[in-house]
Design an enzyme around this catalytic site. Structure first.
Site, short mmCIF file in Angstrom:
data_model
loop_
_atom_site.label_atom_id
_atom_site.label_comp_id
_atom_site.label_asym_id
_atom_site.label_seq_id
_atom_site.Cartn_x
_atom_site.Cartn_y
_atom_site.Cartn_z
N SER A 8 0.82 -1.22 0.00
CA SER A 8 0.00 0.00 0.00
C SER A 8 0.85 1.27 0.00
CB SER A 8 -0.95 0.00 1.20
OG SER A 8 -0.24 -0.10 2.41
N TRP A 9 1.92 1.30 0.82
CA TRP A 9 2.71 2.53 0.91
C TRP A 9 3.63 2.68 -0.31
CZ3 TRP A 9 2.71 7.18 1.67
CH2 TRP A 9 3.81 7.96 1.99
N ARG A 30 5.02 -10.32 -6.71
CA ARG A 30 3.93 -11.16 -7.20
C ARG A 30 3.51 -10.72 -8.60
NH1 ARG A 30 -0.19 -9.93 -2.88
NH2 ARG A 30 -1.57 -11.02 -4.32
N ALA A 137 -1.40 5.53 4.01
CA ALA A 137 -1.35 5.33 2.56
C ALA A 137 -2.68 5.60 1.88
CB ALA A 137 -0.87 3.92 2.26
N LYS A 188 6.93 5.97 16.96
CA LYS A 188 5.49 6.27 17.00
C LYS A 188 4.68 5.00 16.78
CE LYS A 188 4.85 5.78 12.44
NZ LYS A 188 3.79 5.09 11.69
N ASP A 241 3.50 12.30 12.80
CA ASP A 241 3.27 10.89 12.52
C ASP A 241 2.61 10.19 13.71
OD1 ASP A 241 3.31 8.60 11.02
OD2 ASP A 241 5.47 8.33 11.04
N SER A 251 -4.31 2.72 10.57
CA SER A 251 -2.97 2.37 11.04
C SER A 251 -2.89 0.88 11.36
CB SER A 251 -2.63 3.19 12.29
OG SER A 251 -1.57 2.59 13.01
N ARG A 252 -1.93 0.20 10.75
CA ARG A 252 -1.75 -1.24 11.02
C ARG A 252 -1.32 -1.47 12.46
NH1 ARG A 252 0.63 -0.66 5.80
NH2 ARG A 252 2.75 -0.69 6.62
N ASN A 253 -0.49 -0.58 13.01
CA ASN A 253 -0.02 -0.75 14.38
C ASN A 253 -1.14 -0.51 15.38
OD1 ASN A 253 3.07 -1.13 14.12
ND2 ASN A 253 2.58 0.53 12.72
#
EC number: 1.1.1.94
Length: 365
Positions: A8-9, A30, A137, A188, A241, A251-253
């Site tokens: 994504s990013w 891929r 992203a 962060k 950030d 946010s994945r985190n």
């Protein structure tokens, strides 16, 4: 120019560059992802519904991706960076600028991403840069306005990259504090995991605001102890950030932390996450480094305990953790003063401040 990594990013940054007027070749491991970008101008796996510029294409051969590229942007998971660089190295032109888009530290060595790049490629640090900031992203792919900072030991390199990474919705600033810029992006993530945990538990805004604020202190203390400039942590790569990552469900985190707070085990969280949550891999190395420089990081320590299953997520309250019941200074400099006759020093300092301001107050309400 080339972007190594089509998640994504990486794909979003390729779009930023293309919308700024550059021709961009993406490298995707891929085949189906490369085909989707090159033929359909989409990356449905990572950015569903986003139309990509015609100036973007993608290939599966890393040599083809970087052929003739003067600037190479790298956006792969931090723990696989070294292996990808080994594959990349024979195909890079001398003098190429290599830009890290990653926010992590290598678990085995504790090295920042720019350090891994310099070491693995045997590259001139003046040709290495790092980009960081409040950069979720999907929001940027939707062309919602934001900003970032590009950092390099060479201001010339930072400015050259910044000129490429700008368009109508994306603005890039520059600095030469690579340490602060990279550690801001790493640290962060750890605070965002903590915020996700308390969110998953069901705690409210007071708890989250306290942890974010104390988290910035931890981030700054740690980064400065390792050579960063404190003002960098108050900028886009630090505070900016931190705010974006802690408050957004994108946010994945934050998402990983929320799952932990809801009672899922660490292994279950890893299985559920479709993309890498860099904060989970960085906790151990960061705490090891913090111990080596004598920096206390109670927030990160409690995140580690939750990850290990030794702390119930409902018990997380790092902003309440102190070494004693004695009142502490809000800033670490206040604590240092308190440890050695700080009350007297504090009074004297306030008196000097008042004299400097013409005998009036120092500006408190």
């Amino acid at each position: 120019m080339a972007v190594i990594g089509s998640g994504s990013w990486g794909t979003t940054f390729g779009k930023i560059l293309a919308d700024g007027g550059s021709d961009v070749t993406m490298w995707a491991r891929r085949t189906e992802v490369a085909r989707d970008i090159a033929k359909n101008h989409r990356n449905q796996d990572y950015l569903p519904g986003i139309e990509l510029p015609s100036r973007m294409t993608a290939v599966t051969g890393i040599a083809d991706a970087v052929a003739g590229a003067q600037h190479v942007f790298v956006a792969v998971p931090s723990q696989s960076l070294r292996d990808n660089l080994v594959e990349l190295r024979p195909h890079l032109q001398t003098g190429t600028s290599v830009v890290s888009l990653m926010k992590g530290v290598e678990r085995s060595s504790g090295l920042r991403m720019s350090q891994v790049i310099e070491q693995t490629l045997d590259w001139d640090p003046a040709r290495v840069a790092a980009a960081s900031g409040p950069n979720l992203a999907l929001e940027i792919a939707k062309e919602q306005p934001t900003a970032a900072v590009v950092s390099s030991q060479s201001m010339e390199t930072a400015q050259a990259i910044a000129l490429l990474a700008r368009n109508s919705y994306f603005r890039t600033f520059v600095n030469t504090d690579v340490i602060g810029t990279e550690f801001g992006g790493v640290l962060k993530n750890l605070i965002a995991v903590a915020i996700g945990i308390v969110d998953g538990v069901g705690y409210g805004e007071n708890t989250k605001a306290s942890i974010i604020t104390r988290g910035l202190v931890e981030m700054t203390d740690f980064a400065v102890a390792l050579g960063a400039q404190p003002e960098t942590l108050s900028g886009l790569a630090g505070l900016g950030d931190l705010i974006a990552t802690c408050q957004s469900p994108l946010s994945r985190n934050n998402t990983a932390g929320r799952l932990l707070g809801q009672g899922y085990s660490f292994s279950s969280v890893v299985k559920q996450m479709q993309q890498t949550a860099e904060g989970l891999a960085s906790v151990g190395p960061i705490l090891d480094m913090a111990e080596s420089v004598g920096v206390s990081m109670p927030i990160v320590q409690q995140v580690k305990q939750v990850l290990e299953g030794t702390l119930d997520p409902k018990g997380i309250a790092p902003h309440l953790t102190t070494d004693s019941d004695e009142p502490q200074g809000e800033r670490t400099t206040d604590d240092a003063e308190a440890a050695g006759g700080g009350a007297v020093w504090g009074a004297l300092k306030r008196a000097f401040d008042q004299l400097r301001n013409g005998g009036g107050s120092t500006g408190s309400d």
